[in-house]
Design a protein around this motif. Structure first.
Motif, PDB file in Angstrom:
ATOM      1  N   PHE A  98      48.308  36.996  38.759  1.00 26.60           N
ATOM      2  CA  PHE A  98      48.338  35.849  39.658  1.00 26.60           C
ATOM      3  C   PHE A  98      47.166  35.914  40.634  1.00 26.60           C
ATOM      4  N   THR A  99      46.901  34.787  41.271  1.00 25.38           N
ATOM      5  CA  THR A  99      45.784  34.724  42.203  1.00 25.38           C
ATOM      6  C   THR A  99      46.219  35.243  43.576  1.00 25.38           C
ATOM      7  N   PRO A 100      45.341  35.996  44.252  1.00 29.58           N
ATOM      8  CA  PRO A 100      45.672  36.467  45.609  1.00 29.58           C
ATOM      9  C   PRO A 100      45.500  35.347  46.626  1.00 29.58           C
ATOM     10  N   LEU A 101      46.065  35.551  47.803  1.00 35.90           N
ATOM     11  CA  LEU A 101      45.958  34.550  48.861  1.00 35.90           C
ATOM     12  C   LEU A 101      44.525  34.368  49.349  1.00 35.90           C
ATOM     13  N   ASP A 102      43.766  35.447  49.388  1.00 34.91           N
ATOM     14  CA  ASP A 102      42.402  35.401  49.908  1.00 34.91           C
ATOM     15  C   ASP A 102      41.442  36.023  48.887  1.00 34.91           C
ATOM     16  N   PRO A 103      41.076  35.274  47.839  1.00 32.89           N
ATOM     17  CA  PRO A 103      40.266  35.850  46.762  1.00 32.89           C
ATOM     18  C   PRO A 103      38.864  36.264  47.208  1.00 32.89           C
ATOM     19  N   LEU A 104      38.385  37.374  46.626  1.00 31.23           N
ATOM     20  CA  LEU A 104      37.026  37.853  46.893  1.00 31.23           C
ATOM     21  C   LEU A 104      35.977  37.015  46.179  1.00 31.23           C
ATOM     22  N   ALA A 105      36.380  36.382  45.075  1.00 33.95           N
ATOM     23  CA  ALA A 105      35.462  35.593  44.255  1.00 33.95           C
ATOM     24  C   ALA A 105      36.294  34.565  43.492  1.00 33.95           C
ATOM     25  N   PRO A 106      35.663  33.490  43.011  1.00 36.93           N
ATOM     26  CA  PRO A 106      36.400  32.537  42.186  1.00 36.93           C
ATOM     27  C   PRO A 106      36.961  33.248  40.949  1.00 36.93           C
ATOM     28  N   GLY A 107      38.252  33.136  40.728  1.00 31.82           N
ATOM     29  CA  GLY A 107      38.872  33.782  39.583  1.00 31.82           C
ATOM     30  C   GLY A 107      39.440  35.165  39.862  1.00 31.82           C
ATOM     31  N   HIS A 108      39.235  35.716  41.055  1.00 32.32           N
ATOM     32  CA  HIS A 108      39.816  37.013  41.428  1.00 32.32           C
ATOM     33  C   HIS A 108      41.313  36.953  41.159  1.00 32.32           C
ATOM     34  N   THR A 109      41.821  37.945  40.455  1.00 32.76           N
ATOM     35  CA  THR A 109      43.216  37.934  40.019  1.00 32.76           C
ATOM     36  C   THR A 109      43.842  39.308  40.237  1.00 32.76           C
ATOM     37  N   LEU A 110      45.129  39.320  40.540  1.00 36.09           N
ATOM     38  CA  LEU A 110      45.900  40.554  40.644  1.00 36.09           C
ATOM     39  C   LEU A 110      46.743  40.713  39.385  1.00 36.09           C
ATOM     40  N   VAL A 111      46.745  41.910  38.823  1.00 32.85           N
ATOM     41  CA  VAL A 111      47.567  42.227  37.660  1.00 32.85           C
ATOM     42  C   VAL A 111      48.565  43.294  38.093  1.00 32.85           C
ATOM     43  N   GLN A 169      46.052  51.759  50.088  1.00 35.75           N
ATOM     44  CA  GLN A 169      46.873  50.838  49.314  1.00 35.75           C
ATOM     45  C   GLN A 169      47.610  49.919  50.273  1.00 35.75           C
ATOM     46  N   SER A 170      47.451  48.609  50.093  1.00 38.61           N
ATOM     47  CA  SER A 170      48.017  47.652  51.045  1.00 38.61           C
ATOM     48  C   SER A 170      49.427  47.211  50.687  1.00 38.61           C
ATOM     49  N   VAL A 171      49.768  47.145  49.410  1.00 36.04           N
ATOM     50  CA  VAL A 171      51.104  46.767  48.963  1.00 36.04           C
ATOM     51  C   VAL A 171      51.607  47.882  48.048  1.00 36.04           C
ATOM     52  N   ARG A 172      52.786  48.424  48.364  1.00 35.41           N
ATOM     53  CA  ARG A 172      53.329  49.551  47.587  1.00 35.41           C
ATOM     54  C   ARG A 172      53.986  49.059  46.298  1.00 35.41           C
ATOM     55  N   HIS A 173      53.198  48.381  45.483  1.00 30.42           N
ATOM     56  CA  HIS A 173      53.565  47.956  44.129  1.00 30.42           C
ATOM     57  C   HIS A 173      52.272  48.091  43.349  1.00 30.42           C
ATOM     58  N   LEU A 174      52.303  48.834  42.245  1.00 28.68           N
ATOM     59  CA  LEU A 174      51.085  49.032  41.465  1.00 28.68           C
ATOM     60  C   LEU A 174      50.402  47.693  41.213  1.00 28.68           C
ATOM     61  N   HIS A 175      49.114  47.629  41.501  1.00 24.58           N
ATOM     62  CA  HIS A 175      48.366  46.415  41.214  1.00 24.58           C
ATOM     63  C   HIS A 175      46.895  46.725  41.005  1.00 24.58           C
ATOM     64  N   PHE A 176      46.294  45.912  40.182  1.00 23.18           N
ATOM     65  CA  PHE A 176      44.865  45.995  39.902  1.00 23.18           C
ATOM     66  C   PHE A 176      44.237  44.678  40.308  1.00 23.18           C
ATOM     67  N   HIS A 177      43.184  44.756  41.100  1.00 18.74           N
ATOM     68  CA  HIS A 177      42.373  43.577  41.386  1.00 18.74           C
ATOM     69  C   HIS A 177      41.354  43.472  40.262  1.00 18.74           C
ATOM     70  N   VAL A 178      41.254  42.320  39.645  1.00 21.02           N
ATOM     71  CA  VAL A 178      40.228  42.079  38.639  1.00 21.02           C
ATOM     72  C   VAL A 178      39.331  40.996  39.235  1.00 21.02           C
ATOM     73  N   VAL A 179      38.102  41.387  39.551  1.00 23.34           N
ATOM     74  CA  VAL A 179      37.179  40.515  40.284  1.00 23.34           C
ATOM     75  C   VAL A 179      36.003  40.169  39.373  1.00 23.34           C
ATOM     76  N   PRO A 180      35.866  38.890  39.007  1.00 20.32           N
ATOM     77  CA  PRO A 180      34.707  38.518  38.191  1.00 20.32           C
ATOM     78  C   PRO A 180      33.426  38.623  39.013  1.00 20.32           C
ATOM     79  N   ARG A 181      32.354  38.997  38.343  1.00 21.72           N
ATOM     80  CA  ARG A 181      31.080  39.193  39.037  1.00 21.72           C
ATOM     81  C   ARG A 181      29.955  38.458  38.327  1.00 21.72           C
ATOM     82  N   TRP A 182      28.977  38.036  39.114  1.00 21.58           N
ATOM     83  CA  TRP A 182      27.778  37.381  38.640  1.00 21.58           C
ATOM     84  C   TRP A 182      26.590  37.975  39.386  1.00 21.58           C
ATOM     85  N   PRO A 183      25.403  37.967  38.776  1.00 23.76           N
ATOM     86  CA  PRO A 183      24.235  38.481  39.503  1.00 23.76           C
ATOM     87  C   PRO A 183      24.064  37.726  40.827  1.00 23.76           C
ATOM     88  N   ASP A 184      23.712  38.467  41.858  1.00 20.40           N
ATOM     89  CA  ASP A 184      23.442  37.877  43.176  1.00 20.40           C
ATOM     90  C   ASP A 184      24.609  37.060  43.727  1.00 20.40           C
TER      91      ASP A 184
END
Length: 141
Positions: A26-39, A91-106
C-alpha cells in the motif's frame, strides 16, 4: 494490540497496490517518491527477527514483483528497498515492512546513509558473524 499496519489491513482503510493472503502493498501517507510503496506481511510480525522464513520469503517475493512493476509501469531506472528491524534501527512501526522506493537519475533524493556508525566493536565483526552463523543463527535447512 495497537498496530497501525494491522489496523489498516483489518479496516481496509488505505490505498492498496496489491493484496495477497500473506503479504500486501500500500501507499504510505507521506511518500518519498511517486510510487513509493510499503510491503508488509498480512499477519503481525514485529520485525525481520520475528518473522517465519516462509512469510519473509513471500513478503520479499512481493517486494520483487513491485520493483519490477515500478520499472515497467513507472519507468523507474532503479529501486531502493529499505527495512529497519529492532530498537537500534529507528524502526518507526513495530510491524515488519519494506519501503520500496522507485528511483530515477537526478530525482533529488538520497536514501543511502551519508555517515558511518560511531559504534565500536572489539574484534573482527566479519569473524563474529561467521562464527554466529555456524552455531545455529542461520535459517533452517
Amino acid at each position: 494490540m495497537s498496530c497501525l499496519f494491522c489496523q489498516l489491513i483489518r479496516e481496509d482503510s488505505t490505498q492498496w497496490v496489491a493484496r495477497g493472503p500473506s503479504a500486501c502493498a500500500f501507499t504510505p501517507l507521506d511518500p518519498l517518491a511517486p510510487g513509493h510503496t510499503l510491503v508488509v506481511p498480512t499477519a503481525h510480525y514485529a520485525d525481520v527477527f520475528d518473522t517465519p522464513i516462509e512469510v519473509l520469503a513471500e513478503t520479499v517475493e512481493l517486494v520483487q514483483l513491485l520493483a519490477r512493476a515500478m520499472r515497467s509501469g513507472l519507468n523507474a531506472t532503479g529501486v531502493n528497498v529499505l527495512n529497519a528491524s529492532g530498537p537500534g534501527s529507528e524502526q518507526s512501526v513495530r510491524h515488519l515492512h519494506f519501503h520500496v522506493v522507485p528511483r530515477w537519475p537526478d530525482d533529488g533524493i538520497s536514501t543511502w546513509p551519508t555517515g558511518q556508525s560511531q559504534h565500536r566493536f572489539a574484534g573482527d565483526p566479519a569473524v563474529q558473524l561467521a562464527d554466529a552463523l555456524t552455531v545455529g543463527e542461520h535459517p533452517r535447512s
